[in-house]
Design a protein around this motif. Structure first.
Motif, PDB file in Angstrom:
ATOM      1  N   SER A 263      18.277 118.231 143.536  1.00 43.97           N
ATOM      2  CA  SER A 263      17.707 116.637 143.273  1.00 43.97           C
ATOM      3  C   SER A 263      17.608 116.156 144.313  1.00 43.97           C
ATOM      4  O   SER A 263      17.952 115.476 145.544  1.00 43.97           O
ATOM      5  N   THR A 264      16.832 114.901 143.894  1.00 44.46           N
ATOM      6  CA  THR A 264      16.950 113.231 144.819  1.00 44.46           C
ATOM      7  C   THR A 264      18.081 112.583 144.346  1.00 44.46           C
ATOM      8  O   THR A 264      18.264 112.954 143.549  1.00 44.46           O
ATOM      9  N   MET A 265      17.584 111.598 145.199  1.00 47.13           N
ATOM     10  CA  MET A 265      18.473 110.362 144.583  1.00 47.13           C
ATOM     11  C   MET A 265      17.848 109.010 144.106  1.00 47.13           C
ATOM     12  O   MET A 265      17.053 108.529 145.336  1.00 47.13           O
ATOM     13  N   PRO A 266      17.791 108.771 143.549  1.00 57.22           N
ATOM     14  CA  PRO A 266      18.176 109.333 141.900  1.00 57.22           C
ATOM     15  C   PRO A 266      17.153 110.646 141.676  1.00 57.22           C
ATOM     16  O   PRO A 266      16.134 110.816 142.114  1.00 57.22           O
ATOM     17  N   THR A 267      18.162 110.933 140.651  1.00 53.05           N
ATOM     18  CA  THR A 267      17.254 112.372 139.930  1.00 53.05           C
ATOM     19  C   THR A 267      16.077 111.642 140.024  1.00 53.05           C
ATOM     20  O   THR A 267      15.494 110.517 138.770  1.00 53.05           O
ATOM     21  N   SER A 268      14.707 113.011 139.595  1.00 54.21           N
ATOM     22  CA  SER A 268      12.945 111.798 138.897  1.00 54.21           C
ATOM     23  C   SER A 268      12.285 113.249 138.809  1.00 54.21           C
ATOM     24  O   SER A 268      12.587 114.176 138.547  1.00 54.21           O
ATOM     25  N   HIS A 269      11.155 112.904 139.019  1.00 52.30           N
ATOM     26  CA  HIS A 269      10.181 113.937 137.595  1.00 52.30           C
ATOM     27  C   HIS A 269      10.794 115.470 137.966  1.00 52.30           C
ATOM     28  O   HIS A 269      10.246 116.530 137.191  1.00 52.30           O
ATOM     29  N   GLY A 270      10.331 115.427 139.499  1.00 53.94           N
ATOM     30  CA  GLY A 270      10.520 117.098 140.097  1.00 53.94           C
ATOM     31  C   GLY A 270      11.912 117.369 140.271  1.00 53.94           C
ATOM     32  O   GLY A 270      11.790 118.722 140.726  1.00 53.94           O
ATOM     33  N   PHE A 271      12.458 116.969 140.067  1.00 51.28           N
ATOM     34  CA  PHE A 271      13.989 117.376 139.182  1.00 51.28           C
ATOM     35  C   PHE A 271      13.660 119.278 138.579  1.00 51.28           C
ATOM     36  O   PHE A 271      13.464 118.764 137.397  1.00 51.28           O
ATOM     37  N   ILE A 272      14.683 120.101 138.731  1.00 48.18           N
ATOM     38  CA  ILE A 272      14.263 121.371 137.914  1.00 48.18           C
ATOM     39  C   ILE A 272      15.159 122.053 137.534  1.00 48.18           C
ATOM     40  O   ILE A 272      16.713 122.114 138.225  1.00 48.18           O
ATOM     41  N   PRO A 273      15.463 121.589 136.624  1.00 45.58           N
ATOM     42  CA  PRO A 273      16.997 121.615 135.268  1.00 45.58           C
ATOM     43  C   PRO A 273      17.057 123.796 135.532  1.00 45.58           C
ATOM     44  O   PRO A 273      16.354 124.217 135.271  1.00 45.58           O
ATOM     45  N   ARG A 274      18.316 124.428 135.033  1.00 53.01           N
ATOM     46  CA  ARG A 274      18.397 125.332 134.858  1.00 53.01           C
ATOM     47  C   ARG A 274      17.580 125.476 133.598  1.00 53.01           C
ATOM     48  O   ARG A 274      18.345 125.040 132.860  1.00 53.01           O
ATOM     49  N   PRO A 275      17.719 127.040 133.462  1.00 51.87           N
ATOM     50  CA  PRO A 275      16.912 127.045 132.030  1.00 51.87           C
ATOM     51  C   PRO A 275      18.060 126.840 130.899  1.00 51.87           C
ATOM     52  O   PRO A 275      18.737 128.027 131.152  1.00 51.87           O
ATOM     53  N   VAL A 276      17.894 126.586 130.373  1.00 51.91           N
ATOM     54  CA  VAL A 276      18.048 126.692 128.525  1.00 51.91           C
ATOM     55  C   VAL A 276      17.601 126.167 127.705  1.00 51.91           C
ATOM     56  O   VAL A 276      15.901 126.319 127.459  1.00 51.91           O
ATOM     57  N   GLU A 277      17.530 127.729 127.511  1.00 53.33           N
ATOM     58  CA  GLU A 277      16.764 128.173 125.883  1.00 53.33           C
ATOM     59  C   GLU A 277      16.342 127.319 124.688  1.00 53.33           C
ATOM     60  O   GLU A 277      16.640 126.662 124.226  1.00 53.33           O
ATOM     61  N   GLY A 278      14.692 127.181 124.762  1.00 52.95           N
ATOM     62  CA  GLY A 278      14.294 126.335 124.320  1.00 52.95           C
ATOM     63  C   GLY A 278      14.206 125.336 123.938  1.00 52.95           C
ATOM     64  O   GLY A 278      13.014 123.862 123.897  1.00 52.95           O
ATOM     65  N   LYS A 279      14.476 124.949 125.763  1.00 48.63           N
ATOM     66  CA  LYS A 279      14.037 123.985 126.445  1.00 48.63           C
ATOM     67  C   LYS A 279      12.377 123.594 127.321  1.00 48.63           C
ATOM     68  O   LYS A 279      12.469 123.977 128.183  1.00 48.63           O
ATOM     69  N   VAL A 280      12.315 122.625 127.167  1.00 44.92           N
ATOM     70  CA  VAL A 280      11.048 122.894 128.181  1.00 44.92           C
ATOM     71  C   VAL A 280      10.712 121.538 129.503  1.00 44.92           C
ATOM     72  O   VAL A 280      11.419 120.689 129.152  1.00 44.92           O
ATOM     73  N   ILE A 281      10.718 122.275 129.988  1.00 44.42           N
ATOM     74  CA  ILE A 281      10.292 121.276 131.557  1.00 44.42           C
ATOM     75  C   ILE A 281       8.995 120.892 131.157  1.00 44.42           C
ATOM     76  O   ILE A 281       7.969 121.818 131.981  1.00 44.42           O
ATOM     77  N   ASN A 282       8.739 119.445 131.837  1.00 51.06           N
ATOM     78  CA  ASN A 282       7.640 118.909 132.130  1.00 51.06           C
ATOM     79  C   ASN A 282       8.058 118.010 133.231  1.00 51.06           C
ATOM     80  O   ASN A 282       8.718 117.403 132.871  1.00 51.06           O
ATOM     81  N   ASN A 283       7.017 117.598 133.951  1.00 45.48           N
ATOM     82  CA  ASN A 283       7.219 117.031 134.995  1.00 45.48           C
ATOM     83  C   ASN A 283       5.416 116.383 134.763  1.00 45.48           C
ATOM     84  O   ASN A 283       3.993 116.868 134.605  1.00 45.48           O
ATOM     85  N   PRO A 284       4.995 114.760 134.555  1.00 45.32           N
ATOM     86  CA  PRO A 284       3.713 114.321 133.701  1.00 45.32           C
ATOM     87  C   PRO A 284       3.484 113.617 135.104  1.00 45.32           C
ATOM     88  O   PRO A 284       2.294 113.808 134.888  1.00 45.32           O
ATOM     89  N   LEU A 285       3.400 114.112 136.042  1.00 51.66           N
ATOM     90  CA  LEU A 285       2.550 113.924 137.295  1.00 51.66           C
ATOM     91  C   LEU A 285       2.017 114.875 137.474  1.00 51.66           C
ATOM     92  O   LEU A 285       2.237 116.069 137.111  1.00 51.66           O
ATOM     93  N   PRO A 286       0.452 114.747 138.395  1.00 47.48           N
ATOM     94  CA  PRO A 286      -0.219 115.830 138.383  1.00 47.48           C
ATOM     95  C   PRO A 286       0.320 117.284 139.013  1.00 47.48           C
ATOM     96  O   PRO A 286       1.048 116.955 139.877  1.00 47.48           O
ATOM     97  N   PRO A 287      -0.454 117.997 139.575  1.00 50.76           N
ATOM     98  CA  PRO A 287       0.593 118.993 139.862  1.00 50.76           C
ATOM     99  C   PRO A 287       0.042 119.122 141.118  1.00 50.76           C
ATOM    100  O   PRO A 287      -0.678 118.677 141.509  1.00 50.76           O
ATOM    101  N   THR A 288       1.061 119.575 142.132  1.00 52.97           N
ATOM    102  CA  THR A 288       0.906 119.438 143.352  1.00 52.97           C
ATOM    103  C   THR A 288       0.287 120.908 144.226  1.00 52.97           C
ATOM    104  O   THR A 288       0.099 120.978 145.043  1.00 52.97           O
TER     105      THR A 288
END
Length: 452
Positions: A263-288
């Protein structure tokens, strides 16, 4: 992007290759100091050439002209150019480099990402930067980590310092502790002295300890080769000695350790949480298309990061500096090292005191010199540290208000010391003046004026 304007600015900053800027009074014209101000404390906040201000303003104008286009699409490619430029400068893969606001952010990012278990220990050194020691204190309050401070007082030999580090490692291991991380400087802030960071890094490898180098005063100050040094974490302020605008710092994490910095400080859109069933990971910024590590640091909240985009221009400006037949980095290093040594001699002679140095003469292998003030601690401060601090604060305020300058002051080992910052826009005459001023102000302290 206004390409024609940007090209014109780049040409102005770079100048003709034959258009050199001589260290001293010629270089001073390149900076925006007030007419009577002597900037003797470059080490604290740095400064940058006036030409780069035009470049910062250009990028700010572009951001305001089309905010979404600039922040979402133009900025990332410009940021990559800065990362690439600074990576070449310190000989590191571009994939290991991201930019952050300052070195303190770097240490917080490392410490708050590492996972500490009971028995884990952090080793740090007595002359750690104050905010960094408080960060260690915070970590030991909020995690199972313990800390151990390596105690000493300068001037200490490099060999003695290294020995105390190894003693601390052995002591902790004998107590059943796991030394997870060691934090140390390239160049200490106060007093301003060089640390044997290369050998400390090697000792960390030897003892399987993560090395975390606070290079706040590193980049642009001393030659750095991160591929050769190969630390586990390194951060350095580009706005101090590299002449980038504030705040801009380099954060290096080799690919082997990038999974640790989630994580960055503060945590931002690029953070990738550990997988949780049913939770969708989304980054609203353009793909890099970049690594998770680089993507994570590309956007950390809505802040003005235009200083990051000026690193190439700062490096180009540095290439024009000349001194004694040298040019660019060689000229800057040679001039500042010589001036720092001479400044120490001139000011200490004026005050009839001494420069802080060890027998190996390694402490002064940087752009700082530390000179003791001619004040008797037991008489003037009545032997009380708190009183001594008040006196130091009074001196600093008088220098600002009456002499239009600032010199960093530290109460250290029963004395007051001043830290001189050598820089390409200063000359030895500036330090001759500083010696006279300090002698005069110390006389005022001895007369008791600071208490009135």
């Amino acid at each position: 992007m206004a390409i024609s304007r940007l090209n014109a600015l780049a040409a102005q900053i770079g100048g003709a290759r034959s258009d050199g800027i001589e260290c001293g009074k010629d270089a001073a014209k390149e900076f925006g100091f007030a007419p009577n101000h002597r900037n003797l404390n470059h080490g604290s906040f740095g400064t940058y050439p006036k030409l780069l201000r035009s470049l910062v303003n250009h990028y700010q104008d572009e951001a305001e002209a089309r905010p979404d286009r600039f922040i979402r699409y133009d900025y990332p490619s410009l940021l990559d150019k800065s990362r690439d430029a600074v990576a070449k400068y310190i000989n590191a893969p571009t994939s290991t480099i991201v930019l952050i606001p300052n070195a303190t952010t770097g240490l917080n990012t490392v410490l708050q990402n590492l996972v500490f278990q009971p028995g884990d220990a952090i080793i740090y050194f007595a002359t750690i930067y104050g905010a960094c020691e408080k960060t260690v204190d915070f970590i030991t309050e909020t995690t199972p980590a313990e800390s151990h401070k390596v105690d000493y007082e300068f001037p200490i030999s490099d060999q003695d310092l290294l020995g105390r580090f190894e003693d601390a490692i052995r002591s902790l291991k004998n107590k059943g502790k796991h030394v997870k991380l060691a934090i140390f400087d390239t160049i200490v802030s106060l007093p301003g002295v060089r640390m044997p960071f290369e050998r400390l890094t090697a000792l960390c490898k030897e003892h399987s300890i993560l090395s975390c180098i606070d290079g706040a005063h590193g980049i642009g100050h001393i030659p750095l080769d991160l591929t050769d040094l190969d630390p586990d974490f390194f951060f350095s302020n580009a706005h101090k000695w590299l002449y980038a605008p504030r705040g801009c710092a380099v954060f290096y994490v080799p690919e082997r350790n990038q999974h640790l910095i989630r994580s960055t400080m503060p945590t931002s859109h690029g953070f990738i949480p550990r997988p949780v069933e049913g939770k969708v990971i989304n980054n609203p910024l353009p793909p890099t298309g970049k690594s998770d590590f680089v993507t994570n640091f590309q956007f950390v909240g809505t802040t003005d990061d235009t200083p990051y985009l000026c690193i190439s221009a700062a490096l180009e400006w540095r290439s024009r500096i000349t001194y004694a037949g040298r040019k660019g980095e060689e000229a800057i290093t040679a001039y500042n090292l010589r001036l720092a040594r001479e400044a120490g001699v001139v000011v200490s002679t004026s005050l009839s005191t001494e420069v802080m140095e060890n027998a190996e003469r390694t402490l002064g292998e940087c752009n700082f010199s530390n000179v003791r003030l001619p004040l008797c601690f037991s008489e003037v401060a009545r032997g009380e540290h708190a009183q001594a601090v008040k006196i130091g604060q009074w001196i600093a305020k008088v220098l600002v208000e009456e002499y239009d300058t600032f010199i960093a002051i530290i109460v250290y080992n029963g004395s007051w010391w001043v830290r001189m910052s050598a820089q390409v826009y200063l000359t030895i005459e500036d330090f001759e003046w500083a010696g006279k001023v300090l002698k005069e102000v110390c006389g005022r302290v001895e007369s008791g004026e600071w208490e009135r």
